[in-house]
Enzyme design. Structure first.
Site, mmCIF file in Angstrom:
data_model
loop_
_atom_site.group_PDB
_atom_site.id
_atom_site.type_symbol
_atom_site.label_atom_id
_atom_site.label_comp_id
_atom_site.label_asym_id
_atom_site.label_seq_id
_atom_site.Cartn_x
_atom_site.Cartn_y
_atom_site.Cartn_z
ATOM 1 N N SER A 105 0.866 -1.301 -0.071
ATOM 2 C CA SER A 105 0.026 -0.008 0.067
ATOM 3 C C SER A 105 0.778 1.292 -0.029
ATOM 4 O O SER A 105 1.801 1.365 -0.954
ATOM 5 C CB SER A 105 -0.811 0.039 1.225
ATOM 6 O OG SER A 105 -1.858 0.748 1.177
ATOM 7 N N ASP A 120 -9.915 -4.747 -4.634
ATOM 8 C CA ASP A 120 -9.340 -4.024 -3.638
ATOM 9 C C ASP A 120 -10.259 -2.511 -3.563
ATOM 10 O O ASP A 120 -10.594 -2.073 -4.475
ATOM 11 C CB ASP A 120 -8.009 -3.479 -4.156
ATOM 12 C CG ASP A 120 -7.210 -2.829 -2.980
ATOM 13 O OD1 ASP A 120 -7.736 -1.873 -2.323
ATOM 14 O OD2 ASP A 120 -5.961 -3.133 -2.959
ATOM 15 N N HIS A 144 -8.194 -5.397 0.088
ATOM 16 C CA HIS A 144 -7.050 -4.511 0.460
ATOM 17 C C HIS A 144 -6.368 -5.034 1.707
ATOM 18 O O HIS A 144 -5.219 -5.201 1.742
ATOM 19 C CB HIS A 144 -7.304 -3.091 0.517
ATOM 20 C CG HIS A 144 -6.026 -2.119 0.528
ATOM 21 N ND1 HIS A 144 -5.095 -2.011 -0.369
ATOM 22 C CD2 HIS A 144 -5.334 -1.689 1.590
ATOM 23 C CE1 HIS A 144 -4.015 -1.174 -0.021
ATOM 24 N NE2 HIS A 144 -4.350 -0.691 1.259
#
Length: 436
Positions: free
Chosen positions: A202, A345, A377
């Site tokens: 991320s 996601d 995610h």
């Protein structure tokens, strides 16, 4: 090399002070901690040169594989404009280092995703801190996999002391300089040519992308063997627009609060167009941890912070130039990449990551791209941990990386499910495809 400007090696009193610190009297955050002060003569130091160091204790509940053998190094680094500054990394040594040929240094970039230094790994991972709203302690669960392999781990504060989350280039500089400092730290005895892998997810995947892209020109001497980019954002501007007004709208608000610190044109635009509400919230979110920001700013609309539509602001030439500056995939890495992305996601657009991968491939970079069909995610990081460690192990073994796209299910490239349950498996490049 360790600078002689203000070198400080931790002594027994330092460690005892950490042990005595409790949550009722948390340790100072980095911006209030003299350890992080920049010395005079910073411009005279080379990138990655150590300024001072100390041994620290990490939080117990994630620490079974390192037995508190951790150090923090403050070193000279560079911001996005080439100006010297300081940054820190937390170096964790394994209980039993792997033998030569199987040992490497892993640089793990956490998803700091905040402006406040209370979310920097150097603070959030330490025992005796009040960092309960940061992401770094949870990501240490996957760092433990590397420690269990006998690898050393460097965990840099890649945002620098300004906490300019979302800024380009400088997360890469600080990551690479953290590696330089770790290899130079004599207490560890690591050779200058130690193999180095990189990994992040991320916001940490974005920082790792910048490190891979900046390495050929900024740190060509490092023996980098590969980088794992987990959900690496792909397109920062698209992420800001997609997340605005939704459950994760605290993230674009936080990004603006960070970027205004390094882009004068954004600060001017805020001065010209921010409402009273916008000014107040941008100031307030800069003091929050990531979890608190998500909770307090969910479903906020940045349009309510401006006296013009957000799309009109983003179209202004100087702001558009800033957006272009944030784009990943415009510089060619010279190492193989593993990119891992959840198709479903809810935070990062898979289409944006697809395009980041395409930009790398157009430059001739070998990318193993794993598109996961089942995770989202938050679950993909732990699910893809074994995959990432295995892929890095193969790079350490000298196996050539393959440029291909693979469909996975919950991080598994060979899921033991009936084929009719997972139609996506029909799109793999081979029935027995596995990440190598």
């Amino acid at each position: 090399m360790v600078s002689d400007l203000s070198t400080v090696h931790a002594n027994e009193d330092d460690v005892n002070a950490v042990k005595a610190a409790g949550t009722d009297h948390p340790l100072p955050i980095p911006t209030d901690d003299p350890f992080f002060d920049a010395p005079d003569g910073l411009d005279d130091l080379g990138p990655g040169e150590i300024i001072r160091s100390r041994q620290v204790e990490l939080k117990d509940y994630w620490a079974s594989h390192h037995l508190s053998q951790a150090w923090q190094l403050l070193y000279r680094s560079t911001d996005l404009n080439g100006v010297a500054g300081v940054a820190a990394t937390t170096v964790v040594m394994p209980r039993r280092p792997a033998p030569p040929g199987q040992f490497q240094l892993l640089s793990f970039q956490c998803a700091i995703d905040a402006v406040s230094s209370s979310c920097f790994p150097s603070y959030a991972l330490r025992k005796g801190t009040g960092a309960v709203r940061a992401i770094a302690p949870f990501e240490f669960l996957v760092v433990r996999r590397a420690l269990a392999k006998g690898w050393a781990v460097s965990i840099p504060d890649h945002e620098g002391m300004l906490g300019a989350w979302g800024a380009p280039r400088e997360p890469g500089y600080r990551t690479l300089d953290g590696v330089r400092a770790t290899l130079a730290f004599t207490d560890h005895g690591l050779a200058p040519d130690t193999p180095v892998g990189m990994w992040g997810y991320s916001g940490g995947g974005m920082a790792t992308s910048w490190a891979a892209e900046m390495a050929p020109t900024y740190a060509p001497e490092l023996n980098l063997i590969g980088a794992v980019l987990g959900s690496p954002v792909g397109d920062m501007a698209l992420a800001l627009e997609n997340l605005n007004g939704g459950f994760h709208s605290g993230l674009p608000v936080m990004a603006i609060a960070g970027l205004r610190r390094v882009y004068p044109q954004l600060e001017r635009a805020i001065d010209a167009h921010a409402t009273e509400l916008g000014r107040r919230d941008l100031d307030a979110i800069a003091e929050l941890g990531t979890v608190d920001a998500l909770r307090q700013y969910g479903h906020h609309d940045i349009n309510d912070y401006l006296d013009i539509p957000l799309t009109e602001l983003l179209a202004q030439p100087d702001i558009a130039a800033m957006i272009d500056d944030l784009q990943l995939g415009m510089h060619k890495p010279e190492i193989p990449l593993l990119v891992v992305q959840a198709v479903h996601d809810e935070v990062i657009s898979v289409d944006a990551v697809d395009r980041q991968v395409e930009r790398y491939r157009d430059q001739g970079v070998p990318v193993t791209y794993v598109r996961d069909q089942l995770s989202e995610h938050y679950s993909l990081l732990p699910l893809s941990g074994p995959l990432a460690v295995s892929w890095l192990s193969h790079r350490l073994d000298g196996r050539p990386a393959k440029d291909r796209t693979i469909i996975s299910v919950a991080g598994q490239t060979r899921p033991r499910l009936p084929r009719q349950w997972v139609p996506g498996l029909l799109r793999t490049e081979s029935d027995d495809a596995a990440v190598e």
